[in-house]
Design an enzyme around this catalytic site. Structure first.
Site, PDB file in Angstrom:
ATOM      1  N   GLU A 166      -5.189   3.732   6.107  1.00  0.00           N
ATOM      2  CA  GLU A 166      -5.130   3.493   4.669  1.00  0.00           C
ATOM      3  C   GLU A 166      -5.879   4.602   3.937  1.00  0.00           C
ATOM      4  OE1 GLU A 166      -6.518   0.045   1.498  1.00  0.00           O
ATOM      5  OE2 GLU A 166      -5.628  -0.563   3.398  1.00  0.00           O
TER       6      GLU A 166
ATOM      7  N   SER B   3     -11.506   0.309   3.007  1.00  0.00           N
ATOM      8  CA  SER B   3     -10.711  -0.154   4.145  1.00  0.00           C
ATOM      9  C   SER B   3     -10.058   1.031   4.846  1.00  0.00           C
ATOM     10  CB  SER B   3      -9.633  -1.137   3.690  1.00  0.00           C
ATOM     11  OG  SER B   3     -10.217  -2.310   3.172  1.00  0.00           O
TER      12      SER B   3
ATOM     13  N   ARG C 252       0.821  -1.214   0.000  1.00  0.00           N
ATOM     14  CA  ARG C 252       0.000   0.000   0.000  1.00  0.00           C
ATOM     15  C   ARG C 252       0.858   1.269   0.000  1.00  0.00           C
ATOM     16  NH1 ARG C 252      -2.265  -3.579  -1.343  1.00  0.00           N
ATOM     17  NH2 ARG C 252      -4.178  -4.544  -0.565  1.00  0.00           N
TER      18      ARG C 252
END
Length: 305
Positions: free
Chosen positions: A296, A226, A177
């Site tokens: 995130e 998320s 990520r």
């Protein structure tokens, strides 16, 4: 710098895109919260974007937003120039053999569909990501066993001074990520490589991804996807659940009872409600497990005064 001053600074560039002062951003995000941009700019094409950046004073902050699916805009709004790519110049997909070129405003789901229709395997995982190509590059977006790093060949970008760059896969510096490309680069196009596959099998995989997402995630709610990255060797949702945060509320915001790594706007939430709830969850997880969850979801702008 005021909105009027930013517009005046950009005037010499004779831009062809849209410049909107004091423009609300809440409706451009999935959470439907947040304040305005000092100036919102939608460039006509890559050349128009470069021209704007070339004349913009360096002290003016620049922020890029995409589909707003993984984003909290704070209630005080976003200072400086906010750039949102769109239109044909940034929203088209072209396929040549096993190569796919996509503008960074292309929704990930559209990219997956285009690859499937061309019989190219390897990009079906994008069906489960509700963002756009630009965000996928910046975050090395992934789902259902696939990641952007698995299929990307190179990316085009414009820097803060208006210069064009082409970055190889290695230069993107992908990690979980994360992308290590300079933060001031604005991605404009991505080139992917798929592999020949059976269209029916690829579409069946995409249907499986869709069904799994609908069964496990609150996709019909005002959410941002998320919320926290999975820690090494663990699952964020399990830590949130173990900390007793499933269903936790703050103002109009709630930790989803369906999937507790999702925050939702139940109606009337402020950005402060949502971000504050996320920070409360992080604190409870830290207290119960000793693990520090990392956001995130991208959070931009300033709090309300």
């Amino acid at each position: 710098m005021t909105s009027a001053a930013i517009l005046a600074a950009l005037a010499p560039a004779s831009l062809r895109g849209r410049l909107l002062p004091d423009h609300p951003l809440a409706d451009l995000t999935w959470f439907r919260v947040g304040g305005p941009a000092d100036v919102l700019f939608t460039p006509a094409d890559e050349e128009d974007l470069a021209a704007a950046l070339a004349v913009l004073p360096p002290e003016v902050p620049v922020t890029v937003i995409g589909l707003g699916s993984n984003l909290i805009v704070r209630d005080g709004g976003v200072p400086g120039l906010v750039i949102r790519l769109g239109g044909k110049a940034f929203g088209s997909v072209a396929i040549e053999g096993e190569t796919i070129r996509a503008g960074t405003a292309v929704p990930d789901m559209k990219l997956a569909r285009a690859a499937a229709e061309a019989g190219l395997d390897g990009l079906a995982f994008y069906r489960g990501i509700p963002g756009s190509v630009g965000g996928a590059l910046r975050m090395n977006a992934g789902a259902h066993g696939g990641e952007t790093t698995d299929v990307l060949v190179e990316a085009r970008a414009v820097d803060r001074a208006g210069a064009l760059h082409v970055l190889s896969h290695a230069e993107m510096g992908f990690a979980y990520r994360h992308c290590a490309a300079p933060a001031d680069l604005i991605f404009t196009q991505a080139t992917y490589r798929g592999r020949p596959g059976d269209r029916a099998a690829i579409e069946a995989e995409m249907d499986r991804v869709t069904a799994a997402r609908e069964a496990a995630q609150p996709i019909r709610e005002r959410t941002g996807g998320s919320t926290f990255k999975n820690p090494p060797g663990g699952k964020a949702w399990q830590l949130v659940d173990a900390a007793g945060c499933r269903g936790l509320t703050r103002g109009g915001a709630q930790v989803s009872e369906m999937h507790c790594n999702f925050l939702i706007n139940r109606g009337g939430a402020s950005a402060a409600d949502i971000e504050g709830l996320g920070e409360e969850v992080r604190a409870r997880v830290r207290e119960t497990s000793g693990i520090d969850l990392h956001w995130e979801i991208k959070r931009i702008g300033v709090p309300a005064r």
